[in-house]
Design a protein around this motif. Sequence first.
Motif, PDB file in Angstrom:
ATOM      1  N   GLY A 305       0.825  -1.210   0.000  1.00 56.84           N
ATOM      2  CA  GLY A 305       0.000   0.000   0.000  1.00 56.84           C
ATOM      3  C   GLY A 305       0.860   1.262   0.000  1.00 56.84           C
ATOM      4  N   LEU A 306       0.292   2.337  -0.565  1.00 56.20           N
ATOM      5  CA  LEU A 306       1.016   3.606  -0.644  1.00 56.20           C
ATOM      6  C   LEU A 306       0.706   4.425   0.606  1.00 56.20           C
ATOM      7  N   ILE A 307       1.765   4.900   1.273  1.00 52.84           N
ATOM      8  CA  ILE A 307       1.533   5.695   2.483  1.00 52.84           C
ATOM      9  C   ILE A 307       1.744   7.161   2.148  1.00 52.84           C
ATOM     10  N   ILE A 308       0.693   7.950   2.345  1.00 59.30           N
ATOM     11  CA  ILE A 308       0.839   9.387   2.041  1.00 59.30           C
ATOM     12  C   ILE A 308       0.557  10.213   3.292  1.00 59.30           C
ATOM     13  N   ARG A 309       1.289  11.339   3.392  1.00 62.14           N
ATOM     14  CA  ARG A 309       1.013  12.280   4.488  1.00 62.14           C
ATOM     15  C   ARG A 309       0.075  13.345   3.939  1.00 62.14           C
ATOM     16  N   LEU A 310      -1.130  13.373   4.493  1.00 65.66           N
ATOM     17  CA  LEU A 310      -2.131  14.332   4.021  1.00 65.66           C
ATOM     18  C   LEU A 310      -1.753  15.734   4.485  1.00 65.66           C
ATOM     19  N   ASP A 311      -2.356  16.729   3.863  1.00 65.49           N
ATOM     20  CA  ASP A 311      -2.029  18.113   4.241  1.00 65.49           C
ATOM     21  C   ASP A 311      -2.337  18.363   5.716  1.00 65.49           C
ATOM     22  N   SER A 312      -3.278  17.600   6.268  1.00 60.44           N
ATOM     23  CA  SER A 312      -3.627  17.751   7.689  1.00 60.44           C
ATOM     24  C   SER A 312      -2.525  17.201   8.607  1.00 60.44           C
ATOM     25  N   GLY A 313      -1.548  16.517   8.027  1.00 66.59           N
ATOM     26  CA  GLY A 313      -0.468  15.935   8.824  1.00 66.59           C
ATOM     27  C   GLY A 313      -0.715  14.454   9.113  1.00 66.59           C
ATOM     28  N   LEU A 314      -1.926  13.988   8.892  1.00 68.50           N
ATOM     29  CA  LEU A 314      -2.246  12.577   9.147  1.00 68.50           C
ATOM     30  C   LEU A 314      -1.645  11.688   8.063  1.00 68.50           C
ATOM     31  N   GLU A 315      -1.276  10.453   8.449  1.00 64.40           N
ATOM     32  CA  GLU A 315      -0.788   9.513   7.430  1.00 64.40           C
ATOM     33  C   GLU A 315      -1.925   8.614   7.005  1.00 64.40           C
ATOM     34  N   LYS A 316      -1.960   8.267   5.713  1.00 62.24           N
ATOM     35  CA  LYS A 316      -3.050   7.433   5.211  1.00 62.24           C
ATOM     36  C   LYS A 316      -2.443   6.378   4.301  1.00 62.24           C
ATOM     37  N   LYS A 317      -2.941   5.125   4.430  1.00 56.15           N
ATOM     38  CA  LYS A 317      -2.455   4.074   3.522  1.00 56.15           C
ATOM     39  C   LYS A 317      -3.519   3.786   2.468  1.00 56.15           C
ATOM     40  N   ILE A 318      -3.104   3.747   1.216  1.00 54.74           N
ATOM     41  CA  ILE A 318      -4.057   3.503   0.133  1.00 54.74           C
ATOM     42  C   ILE A 318      -3.610   2.270  -0.660  1.00 54.74           C
ATOM     43  N   LEU A 319      -4.573   1.363  -0.879  1.00 58.17           N
ATOM     44  CA  LEU A 319      -4.209   0.090  -1.520  1.00 58.17           C
ATOM     45  C   LEU A 319      -4.402   0.100  -3.030  1.00 58.17           C
ATOM     46  N   SER A 320      -5.291   0.972  -3.505  1.00 58.47           N
ATOM     47  CA  SER A 320      -5.522   0.969  -4.946  1.00 58.47           C
ATOM     48  C   SER A 320      -6.057   2.324  -5.376  1.00 58.47           C
ATOM     49  N   GLY A 321      -5.636   2.790  -6.529  1.00 59.55           N
ATOM     50  CA  GLY A 321      -6.140   4.076  -6.990  1.00 59.55           C
ATOM     51  C   GLY A 321      -5.325   4.584  -8.160  1.00 59.55           C
ATOM     52  N   TYR A 322      -5.773   5.708  -8.720  1.00 55.36           N
ATOM     53  CA  TYR A 322      -5.100   6.306  -9.864  1.00 55.36           C
ATOM     54  C   TYR A 322      -4.298   7.497  -9.371  1.00 55.36           C
ATOM     55  N   VAL A 323      -3.005   7.498  -9.648  1.00 55.35           N
ATOM     56  CA  VAL A 323      -2.115   8.526  -9.101  1.00 55.35           C
ATOM     57  C   VAL A 323      -1.776   9.595 -10.140  1.00 55.35           C
ATOM     58  N   GLU A 324      -1.848  10.865  -9.710  1.00 52.61           N
ATOM     59  CA  GLU A 324      -1.324  11.954 -10.550  1.00 52.61           C
ATOM     60  C   GLU A 324      -0.292  12.720  -9.733  1.00 52.61           C
ATOM     61  N   ILE A 325       0.838  13.025 -10.347  1.00 53.05           N
ATOM     62  CA  ILE A 325       1.855  13.790  -9.625  1.00 53.05           C
ATOM     63  C   ILE A 325       1.519  15.281  -9.782  1.00 53.05           C
ATOM     64  N   LEU A 326       1.474  16.002  -8.650  1.00 53.95           N
ATOM     65  CA  LEU A 326       1.152  17.433  -8.704  1.00 53.95           C
ATOM     66  C   LEU A 326       2.462  18.207  -8.752  1.00 53.95           C
ATOM     67  N   LYS A 327       2.579  19.097  -9.693  1.00 55.53           N
ATOM     68  CA  LYS A 327       3.853  19.824  -9.854  1.00 55.53           C
ATOM     69  C   LYS A 327       3.979  20.893  -8.778  1.00 55.53           C
TER      70      LYS A 327
END
Length: 327
Positions: A305-327
């Motif tokens: 799973g992909l672990i991302i730090r949300l803007d709120s500071g919380l960490e979230k794990k995501i198992l499936s989804g479509y990713v776009e890189i924000l410049k």
Amino acid sequence: MNLKSQETREEEKLIRLLVKNEQFENKKIVAQKVNLSINELDLLLRQLQNKGYKFCFHPHLGFQLESIPDKLNIPLMKAGLDNKIIGRKIYIFKSVSSTNDILLNISESKCIEGTVAITERQNQGRGRLGKNWASPVGGIYLSILLKPHIDFKRITIFNLIGAISVANAINSLYEIPISIKWPNDVLLQGKKLAGVLSEIRTLSDNTNILVVGIGINVCVDTDQLPQEAISLKEYFKKRINLITVIWKVLNCFEHEYNLYKNEKAGQILKNWRQFSTILGQQIRITTENEIFEGYVSNIDLIDGGLIIRLDSGLEKKILSGYVEILK
Ligand code: BTN
């Protein structure tokens, strides 16, 4: 044993020997190694020439395999594999709906771990997130059957293993700038070169089999592919032998799968990092029900799973989804 399988075994043995050896070989020595007389070896070499193998003969040094045919066949397919598991049983087809479906529907008695189904084209190739996978002749479409004792949540790690195997294979064959976009997109010049689709079937004894399907755009013209895709033929402006690529992918797959079986997920992650485009990036990820934005901090070692730090500071794990890189 019938004569046909005897012949196939000798053919396989000879091809394996010649594929592995890049030097000239003395006919007498080769004949001994494959248990044939010189006359039988000559006959077999002629048969192989008729099948598209090219040899280079030298009056003193002997002979050497110059090139292999670009046509899928089982002895040739097996000859380039160094594996104990992957490719133990191989099925080759001209055209099927989807190689994943072939293995998901195989009879239970034939569910042998490491079985590989390969086809020249698919008429209902499937991609992730319900998309089609364009599958004209010239691409690689293969699926691998595994019995890894996993629960359904851990399936993403197999998309990673598939993507790492393709990236590693292409990188070591051609040294071109390959990257992986989590979880399963293999990119070349930012365009999609290959994808992986892992699916599970539960057998009557309640155990699961896992089918990992891999599609690679090798010798496909880009007008047969979606706009955001690329093929090796387009990149190199020449034909590429499919079999050489399949060998490397399956050998790399066995390597990564062994890491998984030996609980060396940390090493798999290290291999993934080498090709990752999104680690440390700000991304938007669209899942089935929600959209998240955040900074990619890691991959979960257990399930991929992909672990991302949300803007709120919380960490979230995501198992499936479509990713776009924000410049
Ligand atoms: C994706 O990136 O969306 C995944 C593509 C997976 C395509 C392969 S081709 C072989 C196997 N059979 C299928 O129908 N799909 C996978």
